[in-house]
Motif scaffolding. Structure first.
Motif, PDB file in Angstrom:
ATOM      1  N   ASP A   1       1.029  -1.578  -0.077  1.00 31.69           N
ATOM      2  CA  ASP A   1      -0.030  -0.626  -0.374  1.00 31.69           C
ATOM      3  C   ASP A   1       1.008   0.969   0.307  1.00 31.69           C
ATOM      4  O   ASP A   1       0.810   2.559  -0.648  1.00 31.69           O
ATOM      5  N   ARG A   2       2.326   0.785   0.550  1.00 30.71           N
ATOM      6  CA  ARG A   2       3.225   2.202   0.793  1.00 30.71           C
ATOM      7  C   ARG A   2       3.570   3.019  -1.158  1.00 30.71           C
ATOM      8  O   ARG A   2       3.241   3.425  -1.569  1.00 30.71           O
ATOM      9  N   ASP A   3       3.565   1.373  -1.733  1.00 33.43           N
ATOM     10  CA  ASP A   3       4.014   0.626  -3.656  1.00 33.43           C
ATOM     11  C   ASP A   3       3.636  -0.168  -3.741  1.00 33.43           C
ATOM     12  O   ASP A   3       4.372  -1.344  -3.249  1.00 33.43           O
ATOM     13  N   VAL A   4       2.937  -0.366  -5.142  1.00 30.43           N
ATOM     14  CA  VAL A   4       2.839  -1.436  -5.557  1.00 30.43           C
ATOM     15  C   VAL A   4       4.006  -2.100  -6.026  1.00 30.43           C
ATOM     16  O   VAL A   4       3.129  -3.404  -6.133  1.00 30.43           O
ATOM     17  N   ARG A   5       4.525  -1.491  -6.625  1.00 31.96           N
ATOM     18  CA  ARG A   5       5.343  -1.887  -7.856  1.00 31.96           C
ATOM     19  C   ARG A   5       6.483  -2.873  -6.669  1.00 31.96           C
ATOM     20  O   ARG A   5       7.484  -3.207  -7.395  1.00 31.96           O
ATOM     21  N   ILE A   6       6.836  -2.925  -6.041  1.00 36.17           N
ATOM     22  CA  ILE A   6       7.703  -3.460  -4.872  1.00 36.17           C
ATOM     23  C   ILE A   6       7.738  -4.954  -4.944  1.00 36.17           C
ATOM     24  O   ILE A   6       6.783  -5.920  -5.628  1.00 36.17           O
ATOM     25  N   SER A   7       9.364  -5.014  -4.932  1.00 36.75           N
ATOM     26  CA  SER A   7       9.634  -6.627  -5.526  1.00 36.75           C
ATOM     27  C   SER A   7      10.628  -6.821  -3.901  1.00 36.75           C
ATOM     28  O   SER A   7      10.771  -6.154  -3.502  1.00 36.75           O
ATOM     29  N   ASN A   8      10.740  -7.777  -3.972  1.00 37.69           N
ATOM     30  CA  ASN A   8      12.174  -8.285  -2.667  1.00 37.69           C
ATOM     31  C   ASN A   8      12.451  -9.199  -3.200  1.00 37.69           C
ATOM     32  O   ASN A   8      12.414 -10.470  -3.798  1.00 37.69           O
ATOM     33  N   PRO A   9      13.430  -8.706  -3.157  1.00 37.50           N
ATOM     34  CA  PRO A   9      14.957  -9.165  -3.207  1.00 37.50           C
ATOM     35  C   PRO A   9      14.776 -10.827  -2.736  1.00 37.50           C
ATOM     36  O   PRO A   9      15.698 -11.983  -3.129  1.00 37.50           O
ATOM     37  N   SER A  10      14.635 -11.181  -2.070  1.00 36.62           N
ATOM     38  CA  SER A  10      14.864 -12.528  -1.074  1.00 36.62           C
ATOM     39  C   SER A  10      13.621 -13.914  -1.517  1.00 36.62           C
ATOM     40  O   SER A  10      14.510 -14.355  -1.664  1.00 36.62           O
ATOM     41  N   GLY A  11      12.445 -12.506  -1.853  1.00 38.18           N
ATOM     42  CA  GLY A  11      12.037 -13.821  -2.943  1.00 38.18           C
ATOM     43  C   GLY A  11      12.723 -14.132  -4.653  1.00 38.18           C
ATOM     44  O   GLY A  11      12.697 -15.094  -5.187  1.00 38.18           O
TER      45      GLY A  11
END
Length: 415
Positions: free
Chosen positions: A182-192
């Protein structure tokens, strides 16, 4: 991007914790009328936004949910539905791994190392399953069981396979979904992204080759309370040579977290649910306030693994024995203290590390190296506030993945 508050919450592995109600669910008998649907979750409703749709389209994953729905529509029994769920969930996981590792078509112009197509495609599938009107009697509990099978199969949790025999070390690495959407829907997670890149690969170490298997976990408090971590790890820990949970942490640095605390700090999860309480596990009477890493943190911190500095993080937040106010300790917890944050904070990265290391200890695996690694925050390029990707974003993620791979190699080769 990360919810780390100064020295507190961040994202980011006993026996099975609170027994999951999913394990006892039995499908209901057939009925003449289609069953009611279930409402979309907070996570699933984010699918309507433009960025998730663009991510799916530019990766070629935009038809995943529709293909699943088509198969599901043909199911005339619970058993057939379960087969469809497992087949499509496993296919999504393997397709995501193959894409990340350069096998098969890219399906679009989005960088292959991107973890987000897996996340959003899975949500599309769970939404289809919730809205499916089964042509037979399907209780709410039975639908929940199907959703659980879909979650596990599409996260690689039930696909962990190590080769038999000797001569190959066994390493288990876990990652997380994107979060703070909800802060930034574009976010990726480098751990994934790391989990996808490393699954099934072999790294050369100073002590011989090591096979890596991986899985990804949700950013949801309830799943952890239901025992998803213990259920996934418990069958494998006794046969491992190394494990590390991985999550996104602080800006510009990597941390090997020395101590993990038995406390949930309340930061909202991907369902916008907060939990502020002691980490719920089985046998709470014997539950310790702290667990510790057994990763070779000195060797990891000293090695040249990549462009981000690596720290042996010993800080915690505790309530000292006889006190009521929390204090930050730079050198670990003091005897008799109550946990308020591990080195990895008080969010789900701390919790997965706490649960995994508690499970290690309760299984009597004192010599098994295991703990938690926090990656840097994955940042977009300067000035990018709207695009779903950019060259700096891709380079940062690739560098983080490569450095975690190198860290695993150092840890697996340390004596």
């Amino acid at each position: 991007m990360s919810p780390i508050r100064p020295r507190h919450a961040s994202l980011g592995l006993a026996l099975i914790t609170l027994a999951s109600p999913l394990l006892a669910v039995l499908p209901t008998a057939a009925a003449a009328e289609p069953t009611a649907t279930a409402p979309a979750t907070v996570e699933e409703r984010r699918l309507e936004r433009a960025a998730p749709q663009e991510i799916l389209r530019r990766s070629g994953f935009d038809a995943v949910a529709a293909d699943f729905a088509e198969t599901l529509a043909e199911a005339r029994s619970y058993a057939a539905a379960e087969r469809a769920v497992v087949r499509h969930g496993s296919r999504l996981w393997q397709r995501s791994v193959d894409r990340a590792q350069g096998r098969g078509p890219a399906g679009g112009d989005l960088s292959r190392d991107d973890d987000r197509p897996l996340y959003w495609a899975r949500l599309g599938m769970t939404l289809e399953l919730r809205q499916w009107q089964a042509p037979f009697g399907l209780s709410e509990a039975a639908r929940v069981k199907l959703l659980d099978r879909l979650e596990r199969s599409s996260r690689g949790q039930d696909a962990i396979r190590f080769p038999a025999g000797k001569g190959m070390k066994r390493v288990l690495v876990t990652g997380f979904d994107p979060f703070t959407l909800d802060r930034d829907v574009r976010i990726s997670n480098p751990s994934g992204a790391t989990a996808l890149a490393l699954d099934g690969t072999v790294v050369r170490t100073a002590d011989g080759p090591a096979r890596i298997e991986t899985a990804v976990f949700p950013v949801r408090w309830q799943d952890f309370a239901d025992g998803t971590v213990e259920r996934t790890l418990r069958p494998h820990l006794p046969r491992l040579d190394l494990f590390t949970t991985v999550s996104q942490g602080r800006v510009g640095r990597i941390d090997v977290e020395r101590f993990n605390g038995a406390w949930r700090g309340g930061f909202p999860d991907n369902e916008n649910v907060s939990r502020k309480e002691t980490v719920p596990v089985s046998d709470p009477a014997s539950q310790p306030q702290w667990t510790a890493t057994t990763l070779p943190y000195k060797e990891i911190a000293a090695a040249d693994t990549g462009r981000f500095p690596v720290y042996d993080n010993t800080s915690v937040t505790e309530i000292p024995a006889g006190s009521s106010a929390p204090v930050v300790r730079p050198d670990g917890p003091t005897p008799g203290s109550t946990a308020r944050a591990g080195g990895g904070g008080d969010y789900l990265s701390n919790e997965i590390a706490y649960r995994a290391t508690l499970l290690r200890d309760r299984l009597g695996l004192d010599d098994l190296p295991g703990g938690h690694v926090h990656t840097p925050v994955l940042q977009f390029g300067a000035g990018n506030t709207t695009e779903v990707t950019d060259p700096d974003f891709v380079r940062n993620r690739l560098d983080i993945v490569a450095q975690v791979r190198a860290i695993v190699g150092v840890a697996a080769g340390a004596r």
